[in-house]
Design a protein around this motif. Structure first.
Motif, PDB file in Angstrom:
ATOM      1  N   LEU A  58       0.821  -1.207   0.000  1.00 19.00           N
ATOM      2  CA  LEU A  58       0.000   0.000   0.000  1.00 19.00           C
ATOM      3  C   LEU A  58       0.859   1.261   0.000  1.00 19.00           C
ATOM      4  CD1 LEU A  58      -2.976  -0.729   2.440  1.00 19.00           C
ATOM      5  CD2 LEU A  58      -3.025  -0.571  -0.049  1.00 19.00           C
ATOM      6  N   ILE A  59       1.896   1.277   0.811  1.00 21.73           N
ATOM      7  CA  ILE A  59       2.779   2.449   0.862  1.00 21.73           C
ATOM      8  C   ILE A  59       3.422   2.686  -0.503  1.00 21.73           C
ATOM      9  CG2 ILE A  59       4.934   3.324   1.837  1.00 21.73           C
ATOM     10  CD1 ILE A  59       4.145   1.929   4.467  1.00 21.73           C
ATOM     11  N   ASP A 119      -9.417   1.331  -8.228  1.00 15.07           N
ATOM     12  CA  ASP A 119      -9.594   1.510  -6.786  1.00 15.07           C
ATOM     13  C   ASP A 119     -11.050   1.769  -6.428  1.00 15.07           C
ATOM     14  OD1 ASP A 119      -8.364   1.468  -4.240  1.00 15.07           O
ATOM     15  OD2 ASP A 119      -8.464   3.659  -4.124  1.00 15.07           O
ATOM     16  N   ARG A 120     -11.873   2.089  -7.418  1.00 15.44           N
ATOM     17  CA  ARG A 120     -13.314   2.203  -7.160  1.00 15.44           C
ATOM     18  C   ARG A 120     -13.878   0.877  -6.673  1.00 15.44           C
ATOM     19  NH1 ARG A 120     -15.693   4.440 -12.675  1.00 15.44           N
ATOM     20  NH2 ARG A 120     -17.647   3.973 -11.575  1.00 15.44           N
ATOM     21  N   VAL A 121     -13.278  -0.224  -7.089  1.00 19.32           N
ATOM     22  CA  VAL A 121     -13.677  -1.549  -6.618  1.00 19.32           C
ATOM     23  C   VAL A 121     -12.811  -1.996  -5.446  1.00 19.32           C
ATOM     24  CG1 VAL A 121     -13.772  -4.008  -7.218  1.00 19.32           C
ATOM     25  CG2 VAL A 121     -14.657  -2.293  -8.809  1.00 19.32           C
ATOM     26  N   LEU A 122     -11.507  -1.772  -5.543  1.00 18.90           N
ATOM     27  CA  LEU A 122     -10.594  -2.258  -4.509  1.00 18.90           C
ATOM     28  C   LEU A 122     -10.804  -1.549  -3.177  1.00 18.90           C
ATOM     29  CD1 LEU A 122      -7.326  -2.470  -6.636  1.00 18.90           C
ATOM     30  CD2 LEU A 122      -8.895  -4.340  -6.049  1.00 18.90           C
ATOM     31  N   GLY A 123     -11.097  -0.251  -3.207  1.00 18.80           N
ATOM     32  CA  GLY A 123     -11.343   0.493  -1.972  1.00 18.80           C
ATOM     33  C   GLY A 123     -10.126   0.612  -1.074  1.00 18.80           C
ATOM     34  N   LEU A 124      -8.937   0.774  -1.671  1.00 18.93           N
ATOM     35  CA  LEU A 124      -7.684   0.810  -0.908  1.00 18.93           C
ATOM     36  C   LEU A 124      -7.152   2.225  -0.692  1.00 18.93           C
ATOM     37  CD1 LEU A 124      -5.934  -2.250  -2.597  1.00 18.93           C
ATOM     38  CD2 LEU A 124      -7.061  -2.189  -0.358  1.00 18.93           C
ATOM     39  N   ASP A 125      -7.910   3.231  -1.115  1.00 17.87           N
ATOM     40  CA  ASP A 125      -7.509   4.634  -0.928  1.00 17.87           C
ATOM     41  C   ASP A 125      -6.137   4.877  -1.546  1.00 17.87           C
ATOM     42  OD1 ASP A 125      -7.929   7.205  -0.143  1.00 17.87           O
ATOM     43  OD2 ASP A 125      -7.531   6.890   1.990  1.00 17.87           O
ATOM     44  N   LEU A 126      -5.961   4.427  -2.779  1.00 16.16           N
ATOM     45  CA  LEU A 126      -4.652   4.479  -3.424  1.00 16.16           C
ATOM     46  C   LEU A 126      -4.236   5.892  -3.792  1.00 16.16           C
ATOM     47  CD1 LEU A 126      -4.838   1.320  -5.733  1.00 16.16           C
ATOM     48  CD2 LEU A 126      -3.751   1.553  -3.479  1.00 16.16           C
ATOM     49  N   ALA A 127      -5.175   6.816  -3.901  1.00 15.59           N
ATOM     50  CA  ALA A 127      -4.832   8.207  -4.233  1.00 15.59           C
ATOM     51  C   ALA A 127      -4.689   9.074  -2.988  1.00 15.59           C
ATOM     52  CB  ALA A 127      -5.888   8.795  -5.162  1.00 15.59           C
ATOM     53  N   ARG A 128      -4.567   8.460  -1.840  1.00 16.75           N
ATOM     54  CA  ARG A 128      -4.548   9.211  -0.582  1.00 16.75           C
ATOM     55  C   ARG A 128      -3.412  10.213  -0.498  1.00 16.75           C
ATOM     56  NH1 ARG A 128      -3.608   5.960   4.932  1.00 16.75           N
ATOM     57  NH2 ARG A 128      -1.451   6.080   4.197  1.00 16.75           N
ATOM     58  N   ASP A 129      -2.267   9.888  -1.075  1.00 16.43           N
ATOM     59  CA  ASP A 129      -1.085  10.745  -0.928  1.00 16.43           C
ATOM     60  C   ASP A 129      -0.924  11.745  -2.062  1.00 16.43           C
ATOM     61  OD1 ASP A 129      -0.530   9.375   1.372  1.00 16.43           O
ATOM     62  OD2 ASP A 129       0.935   8.030   0.454  1.00 16.43           O
ATOM     63  N   VAL A 130      -1.877  11.787  -2.986  1.00 13.22           N
ATOM     64  CA  VAL A 130      -1.779  12.764  -4.078  1.00 13.22           C
ATOM     65  C   VAL A 130      -1.789  14.174  -3.493  1.00 13.22           C
ATOM     66  CG1 VAL A 130      -2.967  13.745  -6.079  1.00 13.22           C
ATOM     67  CG2 VAL A 130      -2.844  11.259  -5.792  1.00 13.22           C
ATOM     68  N   GLY A 131      -0.790  14.976  -3.916  1.00 11.47           N
ATOM     69  CA  GLY A 131      -0.668  16.330  -3.404  1.00 11.47           C
ATOM     70  C   GLY A 131       0.136  16.451  -2.135  1.00 11.47           C
ATOM     71  N   HIS A 132       0.618  15.310  -1.625  1.00 11.23           N
ATOM     72  CA  HIS A 132       1.393  15.340  -0.365  1.00 11.23           C
ATOM     73  C   HIS A 132       2.794  14.783  -0.546  1.00 11.23           C
ATOM     74  CE1 HIS A 132      -2.228  16.373   1.877  1.00 11.23           C
ATOM     75  NE2 HIS A 132      -2.855  15.425   1.209  1.00 11.23           N
ATOM     76  N   GLN A 133       3.309  14.854  -1.757  1.00 12.77           N
ATOM     77  CA  GLN A 133       4.652  14.329  -1.998  1.00 12.77           C
ATOM     78  C   GLN A 133       5.693  15.212  -1.332  1.00 12.77           C
ATOM     79  OE1 GLN A 133       2.378  15.096  -4.250  1.00 12.77           O
ATOM     80  NE2 GLN A 133       2.423  13.741  -6.012  1.00 12.77           N
TER      81      GLN A 133
END
Length: 270
Positions: free
Chosen positions: A186-187, A251-265
């Motif tokens: 995930l990370i 991720d709409r199906v997986l539900g793993l919040d894969l875009a969580r870090d967008v904008g926080h690089q």
């Protein structure tokens, strides 16, 4: 078209039967035990059953279907009901339309098209519709050498990823090492998605889109989708913008919040 392998017959069946565009899904929570460590009686299997129901609903919606989901439960104390709500929320499980007792036809608006269940569900609750039987979940004593999260904060979605990494009917063993590996994945994926998001958006390659949708529509093969994402992440022939769109879409199906870090690089320059 969405097809699942009906546990009772072993045959793939279309749900809902064409031409109806409303899927009625009934998820049956197993009886809660008193022996879990947290005292709530909610164990890993109780999480896997509504999780598979959640993935079914997400996949159906991706295929343009409307979904009504009812979660049937044993009698719950107020404390257990609140604990169940909290656990489902942290695992990213969308709340069902109704949480209630058996005989859910009234809440569904008709007979269920599909039941998500375990092998010990009362057969009287499964009179109509296809059946998805979810495999057991075993746990082990945490390994002494299993690394703790570097930041000290566990990620509940690592549990979701671990449970989704096996076909839904296959038993899963939850270990400290397996959870640590899921968390590392995930990370890595979230960091990559955040990096790809900085590039110009590109369309998802049609072959990848067809392959992933076909896997989901054919008996909810989420494990194949996860393997596909791992492959896409390392492909040099897929532009970064297309990788971002592929991960965000699935991720709409997986539900793993894969875009969580967008904008926080973190800054990469000197």
């Amino acid at each position: 078209m969405l097809r699942i392998a009906d546990t009772r017959t072993g045959h793939l069946v279309e749900i809902p039967a064409a031409p109806r565009r409303l899927l009625r899904s009934c998820v049956h929570l197993p009886a809660l035990g008193a022996g879990t460590d947290d005292g709530t009686g909610i164990g890993p299997l109780h999480l896997r059953v509504p999780l598979i129901g959640d993935v079914l609903a997400r996949t159906a919606e991706l295929n343009g279907l409307q979904v009504v989901t009812v979660l049937t439960t044993p009698e719950l104390t107020p404390d257990r009901a609140r604990a169940l709500d909290r656990v489902m929320a942290v695992l990213g499980i969308h709340p069902p339309t109704v949480i209630g007792p058996h005989r859910p036809e009234a809440a569904l608006g008709g007979p269920a098209d599909v039941h998500v269940t375990t092998g010990d569900t009362d057969a009287g609750d499964l009179a109509d519709g296809a059946r998805i039987e979810v495999g057991r979940v075993d746990t082990t004593v945490p390994e002494q050498d299993a690394p703790a999260p570097a930041d000290g904060v566990p990620d509940p979605l690592a549990v979701r990823l671990l449970l989704l990494g096996r076909p839904y009917g296959t038993p899963v063993t939850v270990t400290g090492a397996a959870l640590a590996e899921a968390r590392r994945t995930l990370i890595e994926w979230r960091r990559s998605v955040a990096d790809w998001a900085q590039e110009a958006s590109r369309p998802i390659p049609s072959g990848l889109l067809r392959q992933s949708h076909a896997a989901l529509a054919e008996d909810l093969d989420v494990a194949a989708v996860l393997e596909l994402l791992a492959e896409v992440a390392g492909r040099s022939d897929v532009p970064a913008g297309a990788k971002f769109e592929t991960f965000a879409h699935l991720d709409r199906v997986l539900g793993l919040d894969l875009a969580r870090d967008v904008g926080h690089q973190r800054p990469t320059g000197p």
